[in-house]
Design an enzyme around this catalytic site. Structure first.
Site, PDB file in Angstrom:
ATOM      1  CB  CYS A 244       9.564 -25.116  87.672  1.00  0.00           C
ATOM      2  SG  CYS A 244      10.966 -24.090  87.245  1.00  0.00           S
ATOM      3  CG  HIS A 384       5.162 -27.115  83.660  1.00  0.00           C
ATOM      4  ND1 HIS A 384       5.343 -26.369  84.802  1.00  0.00           N
ATOM      5  CD2 HIS A 384       6.408 -27.292  83.138  1.00  0.00           C
ATOM      6  CE1 HIS A 384       6.634 -26.108  84.966  1.00  0.00           C
ATOM      7  NE2 HIS A 384       7.302 -26.645  83.960  1.00  0.00           N
ATOM      8  CE  LYS A 415       5.130 -22.314  84.235  1.00  0.00           C
ATOM      9  NZ  LYS A 415       4.005 -23.240  84.494  1.00  0.00           N
TER      10      LYS A 415
END
Length: 493
Positions: A244, A384, A415
């Site tokens: 990722c 992240h 996300k």
């Protein structure tokens, strides 16, 4: 082969052997609240599990020393070495248009829904950031479109849209030196649907029924290759697969090709299409995913106490990176500037972050050094933030180590709305970061209901905020302990 390459950090513990029969290995998750059911797997040959276990224990004892604090060097002034962003292209759960994508993020809209691409009714996780109604019309001819894995379809469409955005259509490219234009689009999983279908054909019907496209459309370099074949770009061309962290690794490498004078332009980013039975099933087996099947839109909740794993996503995000000198000569529209980046390794564990956060904090520090900026200049972090119990807090702790005063910093988690795009995540988040710079608006982190007390940085909870970005960093981390950070800023001549 490449079709089963890296994945992404999710707070797992891999133990070499337990007391079970036949020396079976076990994969156990400690989700920060309780250990859950142990998954037994077949004992590997040559006692490999024991080797991995011993290695993990040894790595945990590595003594690492942080780099001494030094004055940040001045920013790059040479127009041949300054790297600017002149185009962006994407494929996302919100469609293929950059403005639509960012407006949906600003509105706090979730793109997470129940999976209907395949029958997931028997799966313990039945939702994802699945792309629907995708069309490659105008970018891929019909015959090839039917053969390609979605991973490569997303890559080609995002790449060509980025070239169009940079005013680098085919007629313009034909007037340029294509040996100085490269392509570097990475992926964590590669053509996993083609790979899975090929294995199924082998098992059920024999090797003669395997398509001749099985190998070419599975391997991870094929996205960059196909995009170059379609456009005639003959510069540096390869892919990077670091789970990722992939897209940020690609940005960092591409910028260095430009800085070293090996290319004038790089088409660069990440692509992924793992919302399919093998991909979803594999992450379920790792016990990495949220299981909020009854409320999928509320499942991805970075830094919230109720988080229980990440949500799978997919898509592609591609930037056109160009030397300032070349961009000015051709009169390009300069969107933002890439200042620098860095990559490091935790050297600790396959899936767990270091408890001391040294791998991440050193990566952030090195990226700022490469960019020629001081920590005090940074006021935005696109985190992240996967919504895992271990990873979210480890990242925050690392950020606090580097930025002693976080009162002026805002940090958000893309996300929370689109899920985790794996190898594409950094590409999509780089675009979100650049749009924050150009619009002056930060999208919210949604599902912020009960925040972890240790998260004292403003996470832009639930509602967008106006914020003039001075310098931004975008973080991406992956299985294997791969850390990557890239630095963007408004362009100033």
């Amino acid at each position: 082969m490449a079709g089963i390459a890296g994945t992404c950090s999710a707070g797992l513990l891999f133990k070499g052997r337990d007391s079970g029969a036949n020396g079976a290995a076990s994969l156990v998750q400690y989700n920060g609240l309780r250990p859950v059911e142990t998954l037994h797997v077949a004992p590997p040959r040559n006692n490999l599990a024991g080797v991995i276990s011993a290695s993990a224990r040894k790595c945990g004892k590595i003594k690492a020393v942080a780099s001494p604090t030094i004055s940040a060097p001045k920013r790059e002034k040479d127009p041949k070495k300054r790297v600017v962003i002149t185009g962006m292209g994407l494929v996302s759960v919100f469609g293929n248009n950059i403005d639509t994508f960012y407006n949906k993020l600003l509105e706090g809209e979730s793109g997470i829904s129940l999976i209907d691409r395949f029958d997931a009714s028997s799966f313990s996780v039945r939702f994802a950031g699945q792309i629907r109604n995708f069309s490659s019309q105008g970018y891929i001819d019909g015959k090839n479109d039917r053969r390609l894995d979605d991973c490569w379809r997303y890559c080609i469409v995002a790449g060509k849209r980025a070239l169009e955005d940079a005013n680098l259509g085919s007629e313009v490219l034909d007037t340029m030196d294509k040996t100085r234009i490269g392509v570097l689009v990475g992926t964590g999983m590669g053509g996993i649907s083609v790979f899975s279908n090929g294995v199924e054909a082998l098992v059920q019907k024999g090797y003669k029924k395997i398509t001749p496209f099985f190998i070419p459309y599975s391997i991870t370099n094929m996205g960059s290759a196909l995009l170059a074949i379609d456009t005639g770009l003959m510069g540096p061309n390869y892919s990077i697969s670091t789970a990722c962290a992939t897209a940020n690794y690609c940005f960092y490498a591409a910028a260095n090709h430009i800085r070293r004078g090996e290319a004038d332009i790089m088409v660069v980013g990440g692509t992924e299409a793992a919302v399919m039975p093998t991909g979803v099933g594999g992450f379920i087996a790792c016990r990495a995913l949220s299981q909020r099947n009854e409320e999928p839109k509320r499942a991805s909740r970075p830094w919230d106490k109720g988080r229980d794993g990440f949500v799978m996503g997919e898509g592609a995000g591609v930037l056109i990176m160009e030397s300032l000198e070349h961009a000015l000569k051709r009169g390009a529209n300069i969107i933002a500037e890439y200042l620098g980046g860095a990559v490091t390794c935790d050297a600790h564990h396959m899936t767990d972050p270091r408890s001391d956060g040294l791998g991440v904090s050193s990566c952030i520090s090195k990226s700022l050094e490469d960019a020629g900026v001081s920590p005090e200049e940074v006021n935005y972090v696109n985190a992240h933030a996967t919504s895992t119990l271990a990873g979210d807090l480890a990242e925050v702790n690392a950020i606090k180590k580097v930025f002693k005063d976080t009162s002026g910093i805002k940090m958000n988690g893309t996300k929370s709305m689109i899920g985790h795009g794996l190898g594409a995540a950094g590409g999509l988040e780089a675009i979100a970061t650049i749009k924050a710079i150009t619009t002056g608006w930060l999208h919210p982190t949604i599902n912020q209901d009960n925040m972890e007390p240790d998260v004292t940085i403003d996470t832009v909870p639930n509602v967008k905020k106006q914020h003039e970005v001075n310098v931004a960093i975008s973080n991406s981390f992956g299985f294997g302990g791969h850390n990557s950070v890239v630095v963007f800023a408004p362009f100033t001549p």
